[in-house]
Design a protein around this motif. Structure first.
Motif, PDB file in Angstrom:
ATOM      1  N   GLU A 206      -7.177 -29.988  -3.773  1.00 29.48           N
ATOM      2  CA  GLU A 206      -5.546 -29.754  -4.086  1.00 29.48           C
ATOM      3  C   GLU A 206      -4.910 -30.402  -2.695  1.00 29.48           C
ATOM      4  O   GLU A 206      -3.357 -31.858  -3.406  1.00 29.48           O
ATOM      5  CB  GLU A 206      -4.697 -28.727  -3.616  1.00 29.48           C
ATOM      6  N   ARG A 207      -5.061 -30.474  -1.746  1.00 32.05           N
ATOM      7  CA  ARG A 207      -4.385 -31.675  -0.758  1.00 32.05           C
ATOM      8  C   ARG A 207      -5.101 -33.563  -0.773  1.00 32.05           C
ATOM      9  O   ARG A 207      -3.823 -34.370  -1.040  1.00 32.05           O
ATOM     10  CB  ARG A 207      -5.019 -31.411   0.684  1.00 32.05           C
ATOM     11  N   GLU A 208      -5.784 -33.103  -0.913  1.00 32.79           N
ATOM     12  CA  GLU A 208      -6.241 -35.179  -1.649  1.00 32.79           C
ATOM     13  C   GLU A 208      -5.583 -35.513  -2.597  1.00 32.79           C
ATOM     14  O   GLU A 208      -5.302 -36.759  -2.589  1.00 32.79           O
ATOM     15  CB  GLU A 208      -7.430 -35.393  -1.608  1.00 32.79           C
ATOM     16  N   ARG A 209      -4.753 -34.510  -3.641  1.00 33.02           N
ATOM     17  CA  ARG A 209      -4.487 -35.509  -5.016  1.00 33.02           C
ATOM     18  C   ARG A 209      -3.470 -34.980  -5.092  1.00 33.02           C
ATOM     19  O   ARG A 209      -2.889 -35.943  -5.348  1.00 33.02           O
ATOM     20  CB  ARG A 209      -5.419 -34.871  -6.395  1.00 33.02           C
ATOM     21  N   GLY A 210      -3.120 -34.607  -4.084  1.00 33.37           N
ATOM     22  CA  GLY A 210      -1.227 -34.506  -3.664  1.00 33.37           C
ATOM     23  C   GLY A 210      -1.159 -33.337  -4.567  1.00 33.37           C
ATOM     24  O   GLY A 210       0.703 -33.601  -4.264  1.00 33.37           O
ATOM     25  N   THR A 211      -1.213 -32.720  -5.193  1.00 34.98           N
ATOM     26  CA  THR A 211      -1.199 -31.573  -6.038  1.00 34.98           C
ATOM     27  C   THR A 211      -0.568 -30.431  -4.970  1.00 34.98           C
ATOM     28  O   THR A 211       0.484 -29.705  -5.342  1.00 34.98           O
ATOM     29  CB  THR A 211      -1.834 -31.085  -7.373  1.00 34.98           C
ATOM     30  N   MET A 212      -0.627 -30.632  -3.823  1.00 32.14           N
ATOM     31  CA  MET A 212      -0.773 -29.138  -2.393  1.00 32.14           C
ATOM     32  C   MET A 212       0.905 -29.542  -2.697  1.00 32.14           C
ATOM     33  O   MET A 212       1.553 -28.219  -2.696  1.00 32.14           O
ATOM     34  CB  MET A 212      -1.445 -30.094  -2.124  1.00 32.14           C
ATOM     35  N   GLU A 213       0.926 -30.390  -2.149  1.00 27.29           N
ATOM     36  CA  GLU A 213       2.564 -31.375  -2.022  1.00 27.29           C
ATOM     37  C   GLU A 213       4.060 -30.044  -3.937  1.00 27.29           C
ATOM     38  O   GLU A 213       4.787 -29.596  -3.333  1.00 27.29           O
ATOM     39  CB  GLU A 213       3.328 -31.967  -2.261  1.00 27.29           C
ATOM     40  N   SER A 214       2.947 -30.235  -4.797  1.00 27.29           N
ATOM     41  CA  SER A 214       3.855 -29.669  -5.647  1.00 27.29           C
ATOM     42  C   SER A 214       3.520 -27.779  -5.685  1.00 27.29           C
ATOM     43  O   SER A 214       4.416 -27.234  -6.065  1.00 27.29           O
ATOM     44  CB  SER A 214       3.732 -30.033  -7.191  1.00 27.29           C
ATOM     45  N   LEU A 215       2.406 -27.705  -5.012  1.00 32.38           N
ATOM     46  CA  LEU A 215       2.317 -26.297  -5.912  1.00 32.38           C
ATOM     47  C   LEU A 215       3.075 -25.728  -4.605  1.00 32.38           C
ATOM     48  O   LEU A 215       3.610 -24.185  -4.643  1.00 32.38           O
ATOM     49  CB  LEU A 215       0.553 -25.841  -5.052  1.00 32.38           C
ATOM     50  N   LEU A 216       3.745 -26.331  -3.195  1.00 28.30           N
ATOM     51  CA  LEU A 216       4.092 -25.699  -2.669  1.00 28.30           C
ATOM     52  C   LEU A 216       5.605 -26.189  -2.547  1.00 28.30           C
ATOM     53  O   LEU A 216       6.355 -24.792  -2.565  1.00 28.30           O
ATOM     54  CB  LEU A 216       3.529 -26.156  -0.970  1.00 28.30           C
ATOM     55  N   ALA A 217       5.756 -26.393  -3.390  1.00 30.23           N
ATOM     56  CA  ALA A 217       7.278 -26.682  -3.678  1.00 30.23           C
ATOM     57  C   ALA A 217       7.157 -25.444  -4.796  1.00 30.23           C
ATOM     58  O   ALA A 217       8.809 -25.732  -5.087  1.00 30.23           O
ATOM     59  CB  ALA A 217       7.617 -27.815  -4.872  1.00 30.23           C
ATOM     60  N   THR A 218       6.789 -24.954  -5.256  1.00 28.39           N
ATOM     61  CA  THR A 218       6.710 -23.496  -6.047  1.00 28.39           C
ATOM     62  C   THR A 218       7.100 -22.505  -5.420  1.00 28.39           C
ATOM     63  O   THR A 218       6.856 -22.227  -4.057  1.00 28.39           O
ATOM     64  CB  THR A 218       5.857 -23.223  -7.480  1.00 28.39           C
ATOM     65  N   PRO A 219       7.990 -21.316  -6.002  1.00 29.47           N
ATOM     66  CA  PRO A 219       7.931 -19.485  -5.017  1.00 29.47           C
ATOM     67  C   PRO A 219       7.049 -19.660  -4.979  1.00 29.47           C
ATOM     68  O   PRO A 219       6.766 -17.683  -4.960  1.00 29.47           O
ATOM     69  CB  PRO A 219       8.712 -19.089  -5.728  1.00 29.47           C
ATOM     70  N   VAL A 220       5.366 -19.614  -5.374  1.00 30.30           N
ATOM     71  CA  VAL A 220       3.856 -19.139  -5.533  1.00 30.30           C
ATOM     72  C   VAL A 220       3.692 -18.501  -3.768  1.00 30.30           C
ATOM     73  O   VAL A 220       4.254 -19.255  -2.685  1.00 30.30           O
ATOM     74  CB  VAL A 220       2.981 -20.205  -6.097  1.00 30.30           C
ATOM     75  N   LEU A 221       4.080 -17.259  -3.418  1.00 27.72           N
ATOM     76  CA  LEU A 221       3.307 -16.773  -2.150  1.00 27.72           C
ATOM     77  C   LEU A 221       1.605 -17.545  -1.908  1.00 27.72           C
ATOM     78  O   LEU A 221       1.487 -16.690  -2.380  1.00 27.72           O
ATOM     79  CB  LEU A 221       3.779 -15.144  -2.321  1.00 27.72           C
ATOM     80  N   PRO A 222       1.680 -17.249  -0.573  1.00 25.17           N
ATOM     81  CA  PRO A 222      -0.164 -17.495  -0.213  1.00 25.17           C
ATOM     82  C   PRO A 222      -0.658 -17.051  -0.939  1.00 25.17           C
ATOM     83  O   PRO A 222      -1.791 -16.892  -1.404  1.00 25.17           O
ATOM     84  CB  PRO A 222       0.092 -17.202   1.453  1.00 25.17           C
ATOM     85  N   ILE A 223      -0.388 -15.779  -0.636  1.00 25.02           N
ATOM     86  CA  ILE A 223      -1.995 -14.048  -1.666  1.00 25.02           C
ATOM     87  C   ILE A 223      -2.438 -14.542  -2.560  1.00 25.02           C
ATOM     88  O   ILE A 223      -2.964 -14.170  -3.340  1.00 25.02           O
ATOM     89  CB  ILE A 223      -0.679 -13.402  -1.014  1.00 25.02           C
ATOM     90  N   GLU A 224      -0.691 -14.803  -3.588  1.00 27.94           N
ATOM     91  CA  GLU A 224      -1.026 -15.309  -4.775  1.00 27.94           C
ATOM     92  C   GLU A 224      -1.902 -16.658  -5.167  1.00 27.94           C
ATOM     93  O   GLU A 224      -2.510 -16.564  -6.125  1.00 27.94           O
ATOM     94  CB  GLU A 224       0.207 -15.149  -5.390  1.00 27.94           C
ATOM     95  N   VAL A 225      -1.792 -17.896  -4.189  1.00 28.87           N
ATOM     96  CA  VAL A 225      -2.418 -19.045  -4.530  1.00 28.87           C
ATOM     97  C   VAL A 225      -3.897 -18.327  -4.070  1.00 28.87           C
ATOM     98  O   VAL A 225      -4.939 -18.403  -4.866  1.00 28.87           O
ATOM     99  CB  VAL A 225      -1.977 -19.687  -3.409  1.00 28.87           C
ATOM    100  N   MET A 226      -4.341 -17.490  -2.981  1.00 29.27           N
ATOM    101  CA  MET A 226      -5.251 -17.222  -2.724  1.00 29.27           C
ATOM    102  C   MET A 226      -6.061 -16.268  -3.907  1.00 29.27           C
ATOM    103  O   MET A 226      -6.906 -16.992  -4.153  1.00 29.27           O
ATOM    104  CB  MET A 226      -5.504 -16.517  -1.204  1.00 29.27           C
ATOM    105  N   VAL A 227      -5.446 -15.599  -4.426  1.00 27.85           N
ATOM    106  CA  VAL A 227      -5.609 -14.963  -5.497  1.00 27.85           C
ATOM    107  C   VAL A 227      -5.793 -15.153  -6.295  1.00 27.85           C
ATOM    108  O   VAL A 227      -7.453 -15.089  -7.370  1.00 27.85           O
ATOM    109  CB  VAL A 227      -4.902 -12.947  -5.880  1.00 27.85           C
ATOM    110  N   GLY A 228      -5.260 -16.420  -6.841  1.00 27.48           N
ATOM    111  CA  GLY A 228      -5.539 -16.613  -8.059  1.00 27.48           C
ATOM    112  C   GLY A 228      -6.477 -17.681  -7.616  1.00 27.48           C
ATOM    113  O   GLY A 228      -7.128 -17.839  -9.029  1.00 27.48           O
ATOM    114  N   LYS A 229      -6.576 -17.811  -6.491  1.00 32.05           N
ATOM    115  CA  LYS A 229      -7.601 -19.468  -6.824  1.00 32.05           C
ATOM    116  C   LYS A 229      -9.440 -19.047  -6.959  1.00 32.05           C
ATOM    117  O   LYS A 229     -10.035 -19.599  -7.238  1.00 32.05           O
ATOM    118  CB  LYS A 229      -7.063 -20.341  -5.099  1.00 32.05           C
ATOM    119  N   LEU A 230      -9.346 -17.788  -6.045  1.00 32.24           N
ATOM    120  CA  LEU A 230     -10.587 -17.411  -5.878  1.00 32.24           C
ATOM    121  C   LEU A 230     -11.268 -15.456  -7.457  1.00 32.24           C
ATOM    122  O   LEU A 230     -12.292 -16.197  -7.434  1.00 32.24           O
ATOM    123  CB  LEU A 230     -10.343 -15.951  -4.518  1.00 32.24           C
TER     124      LEU A 230
END
Lengths: 375, 331
Positions: A206-230
């Motif tokens: 996500e960081r390399e492709r630049g999508t991290m920035e738009s992911l952080l631009a959303t109200p999504v919480l760290p725990i939501e990212v972690m659970v969702g991704k895993l």
């Protein structure tokens, strides 16, 4: 025509890029040094001083000599004196003892009378390589153990057939089929290989492709990212685990002795722990390459220090402590316990707790490392 | 995870008359941000009212992206104060994120998801109701309904930007921050893009857009010119030009463009730049400037006084800054 100048241009650029990534640079140097020292000193495929539980029912004097001889062989270390066969069984089942030795009530009397005395050695052969050296040493035991006692009036006993017989029972894997030992280990190694690596690449990608920035631009919480991704990878892990276990049953006729609850709990904790570790790595790595390198750095001890490749008890204490910090070590014990011994939740307890601890610690670290800003 | 303490409240306005047309959507002062030794943004302050399109201009490395990220909460300012949409810019970045659309400089949607999947993802993370309807509306608005299953990575540059804009506005933000949205996009796609931005502003959305293109700056209601982390000019394009006090002459004719080199450095000429075959010469001192160009005011060149362009003003501003810096270093 091949141009030296052009080749040199590519070569020089490559060298510069190689040194630009500090982590890669450090890995190139640290990898051989750390791994060589670690594994050079840690690995020993002829483990000695294996924990042995004994049950002495004999009142005679010879049993003491037999125990001393066991000790002197260097392979056995009496760690527990049991009072009942049930206690012996439990020690073996829980993996607290590698061997259980029973010296029956009439041992001394039978030796003296030459009535075919026996001692019984039960070996936890779920890892055949851990016991083979010790079992070989047992063959010498009858000749030497009582050499001093069989003097004087009993001298004739010393020269004849061996004064007693050692009966060895290989428990859990009587035919010493290596596959039975490898399959559970492989399960742990394959799961961590795919899961740690896949997730560790996730955030870095996500960081390399630049999508991290738009992911952080959303109200999504760290725990939501972690659970969702895993979560999707939990499924991947479960599919792999079932596949390996089914193949182990079908192709190698692994016993599958039971303890399903412990097996399920252990695998689930292990999968979640591996994923959390992958997530932690990915919050540390800046690029996918770095994430990959860190995963490999983790994989090697998982294979070599967990008891998968080499007997856990053969390692020096410091390496065993290190091994205990690696989740593969514990899942290996849970899976071996369940597949070969059929042990239940109670006996798998310590390993399950260790896995739970790993999940909590690594999960918390990953959460703390995750940043909701680009700082 | 519930935020501890009371939910963030919008800072109450002192005067109710502030609401409506003159409501301050962005009102920040003294924002600072450093990265190590680099002081990227210095004492930045800006007020933008509702429904305005504010252009953010400045050379590369001027601190435009950093400023946008701070307003949005992607970067934490080292110091400063103020509100965005009435929320504290330092403390309430989550509330701000919910109400602001942000479009990154680099295309940052998932290239391996389809157009529709990207929009659905955005709708979900914003917890939007009537998700299908909104995604469908966005697809219709883009004219991409037929290509909804196409992977976002396979779109052309112009389409990617329009898709990114649709994604950034899907949750109906009150404020839109666009970081060089049209870099590397062809002129026609840029025009379409700007038409959409004006459409959004007409419906009450406030837009802060960074750009390098002067024609885009002129399409903004107002502009802020930033360099070296400081705001050097502020106002509508006309105000900025008037405030510069520049006088500009045009020279047309054979070899006009080649005069730039000779005129540069002449007293009174603060800037001489060729635009194609036309030469622009500017300075603040009319008399000195006219004296400087007098030797060249002859056939075949045709001279005329003209209104300075934004570009003239900006180049002037950079020169001033560099001169001031050189003076400070010499002192």
């Amino acid at each position: 025509m091949i141009s030296l100048t052009r080749t040199w241009a590519v070569m020089a650029k490559e060298f510069v890029q190689l040194t630009r990534d500090r982590l890669t640079y450090a890995m190139i140097l640290a990898m051989p040094i750390v791994q060589l020292l670690l594994f050079g000193y840690a690995i020993n495929d002829d483990p000695r001083n294996l924990p042995t539980a004994v049950l002495v029912q004999d009142q005679g004097g010879f049993s003491r000599s037999v125990l001393t001889a066991l000790d002197n062989s260097g392979y056995f270390e009496v760690t527990r004196v049991a009072r009942s066969t049930a206690e012996l069984d439990r020690a073996l089942e829980r993996g607290e003892a590698q061997f259980a030795v029973i010296i029956p009530a009439d041992f001394t009397r039978r030796v003296v009378r030459g009535e075919g005395a026996q001692i019984l050695v039960e070996a936890d052969a779920s890892d055949p390589s851990a016991t083979s050296g010790a079992v070989a040493a047992l063959l010498q035991l009858p000749q030497q153990a009582l050499a001093r006692e069989l003097a004087g009036p009993l001298a004739t006993r010393a020269s004849g057939p061996p004064p007693f017989e050692v009966v060895v029972h290989r428990r859990y894997n009587p035919e010493a089929i290596t596959a039975y030992n490898i399959v559970p280990g492989l399960l742990g190694v394959i799961l961590s290989m795919t899961l740690v690596m896949m997730t560790s690449l996730g955030m870095a990608r996500e960081r390399e492709r630049g999508t991290m920035e738009s992911l952080l631009a959303t109200p999504v919480l760290p725990i939501e990212v972690m659970v969702g991704k895993l979560t999707p990878y939990v499924l991947v892990g479960l599919v792999q685990a079932v596949l390996i276990l089914v193949l182990a049953r079908v192709l190698f006729a692994a016993p599958m002795s039971g303890g399903w609850l412990a097996l399920g709990a252990g695998l689930m904790l292990f999968i979640v722990g591996s994923l959390a570790l992958g997530f932690l790595i990915s919050t540390l790595a800046k690029t996918q390459l770095q994430a990959m390198q860190m995963s490999v750095f983790y994989m090697l001890p998982s294979i070599l220090l967990s008891g998968f490749m080499f007997p856990f008890r053969g390692m020096p204490d410091w390496a065993q402590w290190l091994g205990l910090a690696i989740p593969v070590t514990h899942v290996l014990r849970v899976v071996r316990g369940s597949v070969l011994k059929g042990v239940g939740l109670e006996n798998a307890g310590p390993s399950l707790l260790a896995l739970l601890l790993f999940v909590l610690v690594v999960g918390t670290l990953a959460m703390l490392r995750y940043r909701t800003t680009l700082d | 995870m519930a935020a501890p303490g009371p939910a963030p409240r919008r800072v109450e306005k002192a005067e109710p008359s502030d609401r409506g047309a003159h409501e301050k959507v962005i009102d920040v002062r003294g924002l600072n941000k450093s990265f190590g030794a680099l002081h990227a943004v210095k004492d930045f302050g800006i007020v933008v009212e509702r429904g305005r399109i504010c252009g953010f201009l400045g050379p590369n490395g001027a601190g435009k992206t950093t400023t946008l990220r701070m307003l949005f909460g992607l970067l934490r300012p080292d110091s400063g104060e103020g509100t965005v949409l009435g929320f504290d810019v330092l403390k309430d970045s989550r509330e701000i994120k919910r109400r602001v659309g942000y479009m990154t400089q680099r295309f940052s949607l998932y290239e391996d998801l389809s157009i529709e999947q990207n929009l659905t993802f955005t709708a979900r993370v914003h917890e939007l109701d009537r998700r299908r309807e909104r995604v469908q509306a966005a697809l219709d608005g883009l004219g991409l309904t037929a290509r909804r299953a196409q992977l976002a990575g396979t779109l052309s540059g112009g389409w990617k930007q329009r898709l990114a804009l649709a994604a950034a506005t899907l949750h109906g933000p009150e404020l839109l921050l666009l970081d060089e949205p049209t870099a590397g996009v062809d002129p026609e796609a840029r025009r379409t893009f700007w038409d959409e931005i004006h459409g959004l502003a007409a419906r009450g959305m406030t837009v802060l857009v960074s750009t390098h293109y002067m024609d885009e700056a002129e399409r903004c209601h107002e502009i802020a010119y930033i360099a070296g982390g400081r705001t050097l000019a502020r106002g509508t394009a006309d105000e900025v030009i008037d405030a510069s006090g520049l006088v500009t002459f045009h020279a047309e004719g054979p070899g006009a463009d080649r005069l730039a080199r000779e005129l540069r450095g002449t007293p009174g000429v603060e800037m001489a730049a060729p635009f194609g075959t036309v030469l622009h010469v500017s300075g603040r001192d009319r008399a000195a400037l006219e004296a400087a160009i007098a030797p060249y005011r002859k056939s075949p060149l045709v001279w005329s006084e003209t209104r300075p362009t934004l570009e003239d003003v900006f180049i002037q501003l950079i020169h001033d800054r560099e001169a001031a810096k050189a003076k400070a270093e010499a002192a």
